[in-house]
Design a protein around this motif. Structure first.
Motif, PDB file in Angstrom:
ATOM      1  N   MET A   1      -4.498  36.655  10.711  1.00 56.69           N
ATOM      2  CA  MET A   1      -5.063  35.701   9.760  1.00 56.69           C
ATOM      3  C   MET A   1      -4.401  34.344   9.968  1.00 56.69           C
ATOM      4  O   MET A   1      -3.194  34.273  10.190  1.00 56.69           O
ATOM      5  N   PRO A   2      -5.153  33.263   9.898  1.00 54.60           N
ATOM      6  CA  PRO A   2      -4.551  31.928  10.047  1.00 54.60           C
ATOM      7  C   PRO A   2      -3.383  31.731   9.095  1.00 54.60           C
ATOM      8  O   PRO A   2      -3.435  32.162   7.940  1.00 54.60           O
ATOM      9  N   GLU A   3      -2.352  31.072   9.583  1.00 56.54           N
ATOM     10  CA  GLU A   3      -1.126  30.901   8.811  1.00 56.54           C
ATOM     11  C   GLU A   3      -1.379  30.199   7.479  1.00 56.54           C
ATOM     12  O   GLU A   3      -0.840  30.599   6.446  1.00 56.54           O
ATOM     13  N   ALA A   4      -2.198  29.156   7.481  1.00 55.09           N
ATOM     14  CA  ALA A   4      -2.454  28.395   6.251  1.00 55.09           C
ATOM     15  C   ALA A   4      -3.114  29.270   5.191  1.00 55.09           C
ATOM     16  O   ALA A   4      -2.795  29.183   4.005  1.00 55.09           O
ATOM     17  N   ILE A   5      -4.053  30.124   5.617  1.00 56.92           N
ATOM     18  CA  ILE A   5      -4.731  31.002   4.664  1.00 56.92           C
ATOM     19  C   ILE A   5      -3.779  32.078   4.165  1.00 56.92           C
ATOM     20  O   ILE A   5      -3.740  32.398   2.976  1.00 56.92           O
ATOM     21  N   ARG A   6      -2.992  32.662   5.070  1.00 52.04           N
ATOM     22  CA  ARG A   6      -2.086  33.741   4.692  1.00 52.04           C
ATOM     23  C   ARG A   6      -1.057  33.271   3.676  1.00 52.04           C
ATOM     24  O   ARG A   6      -0.784  33.959   2.687  1.00 52.04           O
TER      25      ARG A   6
ATOM     26  N   ARG B   1      11.473  30.078  -6.901  1.00 53.76           N
ATOM     27  CA  ARG B   1      10.911  30.946  -5.882  1.00 53.76           C
ATOM     28  C   ARG B   1      10.936  30.247  -4.524  1.00 53.76           C
ATOM     29  O   ARG B   1      10.434  29.138  -4.370  1.00 53.76           O
ATOM     30  N   THR B   2      11.567  30.900  -3.541  1.00 51.44           N
ATOM     31  CA  THR B   2      11.693  30.332  -2.198  1.00 51.44           C
ATOM     32  C   THR B   2      10.986  31.182  -1.148  1.00 51.44           C
ATOM     33  O   THR B   2      11.127  30.916   0.047  1.00 51.44           O
ATOM     34  N   GLU B   3      10.242  32.199  -1.580  1.00 50.31           N
ATOM     35  CA  GLU B   3       9.558  33.055  -0.632  1.00 50.31           C
ATOM     36  C   GLU B   3       8.481  32.256   0.113  1.00 50.31           C
ATOM     37  O   GLU B   3       7.801  31.416  -0.477  1.00 50.31           O
ATOM     38  N   ARG B   4       8.322  32.552   1.405  1.00 48.53           N
ATOM     39  CA  ARG B   4       7.424  31.762   2.245  1.00 48.53           C
ATOM     40  C   ARG B   4       5.982  32.257   2.223  1.00 48.53           C
ATOM     41  O   ARG B   4       5.097  31.566   2.707  1.00 48.53           O
ATOM     42  N   SER B   5       5.733  33.454   1.695  1.00 43.02           N
ATOM     43  CA  SER B   5       4.376  33.993   1.674  1.00 43.02           C
ATOM     44  C   SER B   5       4.293  35.110   0.647  1.00 43.02           C
ATOM     45  O   SER B   5       5.312  35.607   0.147  1.00 43.02           O
ATOM     46  N   ILE B   6       3.060  35.519   0.340  1.00 47.01           N
ATOM     47  CA  ILE B   6       2.857  36.640  -0.582  1.00 47.01           C
ATOM     48  C   ILE B   6       3.426  37.914   0.020  1.00 47.01           C
ATOM     49  O   ILE B   6       3.995  38.754  -0.684  1.00 47.01           O
ATOM     50  N   LYS B   7       3.271  38.072   1.332  1.00 48.75           N
ATOM     51  CA  LYS B   7       3.789  39.259   2.001  1.00 48.75           C
ATOM     52  C   LYS B   7       5.295  39.363   1.826  1.00 48.75           C
ATOM     53  O   LYS B   7       5.833  40.439   1.530  1.00 48.75           O
ATOM     54  N   GLU B   8       5.987  38.252   1.989  1.00 41.54           N
ATOM     55  CA  GLU B   8       7.435  38.266   1.836  1.00 41.54           C
ATOM     56  C   GLU B   8       7.825  38.546   0.382  1.00 41.54           C
ATOM     57  O   GLU B   8       8.774  39.291   0.125  1.00 41.54           O
ATOM     58  N   PHE B   9       7.091  37.958  -0.557  1.00 41.51           N
ATOM     59  CA  PHE B   9       7.357  38.217  -1.973  1.00 41.51           C
ATOM     60  C   PHE B   9       7.190  39.704  -2.273  1.00 41.51           C
ATOM     61  O   PHE B   9       8.001  40.313  -2.972  1.00 41.51           O
ATOM     62  N   PHE B  10       6.126  40.318  -1.736  1.00 38.64           N
ATOM     63  CA  PHE B  10       5.880  41.738  -1.964  1.00 38.64           C
ATOM     64  C   PHE B  10       6.990  42.593  -1.357  1.00 38.64           C
ATOM     65  O   PHE B  10       7.424  43.576  -1.959  1.00 38.64           O
TER      66      PHE B  10
ATOM     67  N   SER C   1      25.483  40.275  -8.288  1.00 39.57           N
ATOM     68  CA  SER C   1      24.721  39.101  -8.691  1.00 39.57           C
ATOM     69  C   SER C   1      23.553  38.862  -7.739  1.00 39.57           C
ATOM     70  O   SER C   1      23.550  39.327  -6.594  1.00 39.57           O
ATOM     71  N   TYR C   2      22.574  38.121  -8.203  1.00 40.98           N
ATOM     72  CA  TYR C   2      21.380  37.827  -7.424  1.00 40.98           C
ATOM     73  C   TYR C   2      21.710  36.952  -6.222  1.00 40.98           C
ATOM     74  O   TYR C   2      22.514  36.024  -6.310  1.00 40.98           O
ATOM     75  N   SER C   3      21.084  37.263  -5.082  1.00 38.74           N
ATOM     76  CA  SER C   3      21.281  36.469  -3.867  1.00 38.74           C
ATOM     77  C   SER C   3      19.960  35.849  -3.435  1.00 38.74           C
ATOM     78  O   SER C   3      19.031  36.572  -3.061  1.00 38.74           O
ATOM     79  N   PRO C   4      19.827  34.532  -3.502  1.00 40.90           N
ATOM     80  CA  PRO C   4      18.567  33.884  -3.111  1.00 40.90           C
ATOM     81  C   PRO C   4      18.314  33.918  -1.610  1.00 40.90           C
ATOM     82  O   PRO C   4      17.220  33.579  -1.168  1.00 40.90           O
ATOM     83  N   TRP C   5      19.310  34.339  -0.822  1.00 40.54           N
ATOM     84  CA  TRP C   5      19.153  34.363   0.635  1.00 40.54           C
ATOM     85  C   TRP C   5      18.720  35.734   1.149  1.00 40.54           C
ATOM     86  O   TRP C   5      18.580  35.919   2.347  1.00 40.54           O
ATOM     87  N   ALA C   6      18.537  36.674   0.241  1.00 44.86           N
ATOM     88  CA  ALA C   6      18.112  38.006   0.683  1.00 44.86           C
ATOM     89  C   ALA C   6      16.706  37.918   1.255  1.00 44.86           C
ATOM     90  O   ALA C   6      15.823  37.312   0.682  1.00 44.86           O
ATOM     91  N   ARG C   7      16.506  38.553   2.393  1.00 45.00           N
ATOM     92  CA  ARG C   7      15.206  38.579   3.037  1.00 45.00           C
ATOM     93  C   ARG C   7      14.962  39.977   3.589  1.00 45.00           C
ATOM     94  O   ARG C   7      15.908  40.679   3.944  1.00 45.00           O
TER      95      ARG C   7
END
Length: 261
Positions: free
Chosen positions: A233-238, A4-13, A199-205
């Protein structure tokens, strides 16, 4: 595929909304059934558990509802973690609709197999049939669609599936038929589900959203909603919101076990 390379929960969602929603349902139902022990939770579990007797009495929805119910915290976490690990690649490759059909379809097929073979008194719950269904799709890729999966991912799946099958027969209180029918149905449905996929692309954003108010020139612009804007929201918390929520739930659960609550 499984790192998993997503940077946040929002991006994962944004990338994997179906996986996120299913995990959210798993956690929510565990919270009201096992943690809070609410009456409505007992009602949901009573009418949702996969009981062969009641399915035989015409309560057909019990073929589907056990997919989202679990026998305790560890059971829920194990299945949810497996979905977070192995689900995103398939959701991207199949698309939302086909992924939902794969997840629910393989689990429902496994539950039908359980109903046809196990005794009328047999009851079960859990998403293991769906998770093994995803394994079955990956196994089909390894055998017949090698262009869709890289070699390292093939090796990971091979080891995981082998260990999962061994544990199926070694551990107690495991629905052996649920696991076997799950992986078999995933393998059987895979040709239809994988037709035309890439095929799956890990660079998809996710695509960046357009600004509601765009500047026409370099001068100052008026934003009519500026007074209604909320502080971010503070970046660290988000970025660590998932772990914060998990930690809070774990602390509450421990307090509940100690009869403090």
């Amino acid at each position: 595929m499984f790192i998993r390379t997503e940077r946040s929960i929002k991006e994962f969602f944004e990338l994997y909304p179906v996986v996120t929603i299913i995990v959210g349902i798993n956690i929510f139902l565990w919270f009201i059934i096992d943690f809070l022990n609410l009456q409505i939770g007992a009602f949901i579990q009573g009418y949702g558990i996969g009981s062969n007797y009641w399915i035989g009495q015409g309560e057909w929805w019990r073929i589907f509802t056990p997919i989202f119910l679990h026998a305790g915290l560890m059971h829920m976490l194990f299945n949810s973690f497996s979905l977070v690990l192995f689900g995103p690649a398939l959701e991207q490759m199949l698309g939302k609709v086909k992924f939902i059909l794969a997840y629910i379809g393989t689990a429902a097929t496994a539950n039908i197999g359980i109903y046809l073979i196990e005794s009328p008194t047999y009851a079960h719950l859990g998403a293991s049939g769906a998770v093994f269904g995803l394994f079955g799709i990956y196994v089909y890729m390894i055998v017949f669609r090698k262009e869709l999966i890289d070699q390292s991912s093939s090796q990971i799946i091979g080891v995981i599936v082998a260990m999962a099958l061994v544990m199926t027969f070694v551990r107690s209180n495991i629905s052996i038929l649920g696991h076997l029918f799950g992986i078999f149905s995933g393998f059987i449905y895979a040709p239809l589900l994988l037709a035309g996929v890439k095929s799956y692309s890990p660079w998809a954003r996710p695509r960046p959203r357009k600004r509601k108010y765009e500047d026409d020139d370099d001068g100052p612009q008026f934003d009519p909603n500026r007074w209604n804007k909320k502080r971010k929201m503070p970046e660290a918390i988000r970025k660590n919101m998932l772990w914060i929520i998990v930690g809070i739930i774990a602390i509450l659960w421990l307090l509940g076990q100690a009869n403090i609550l």
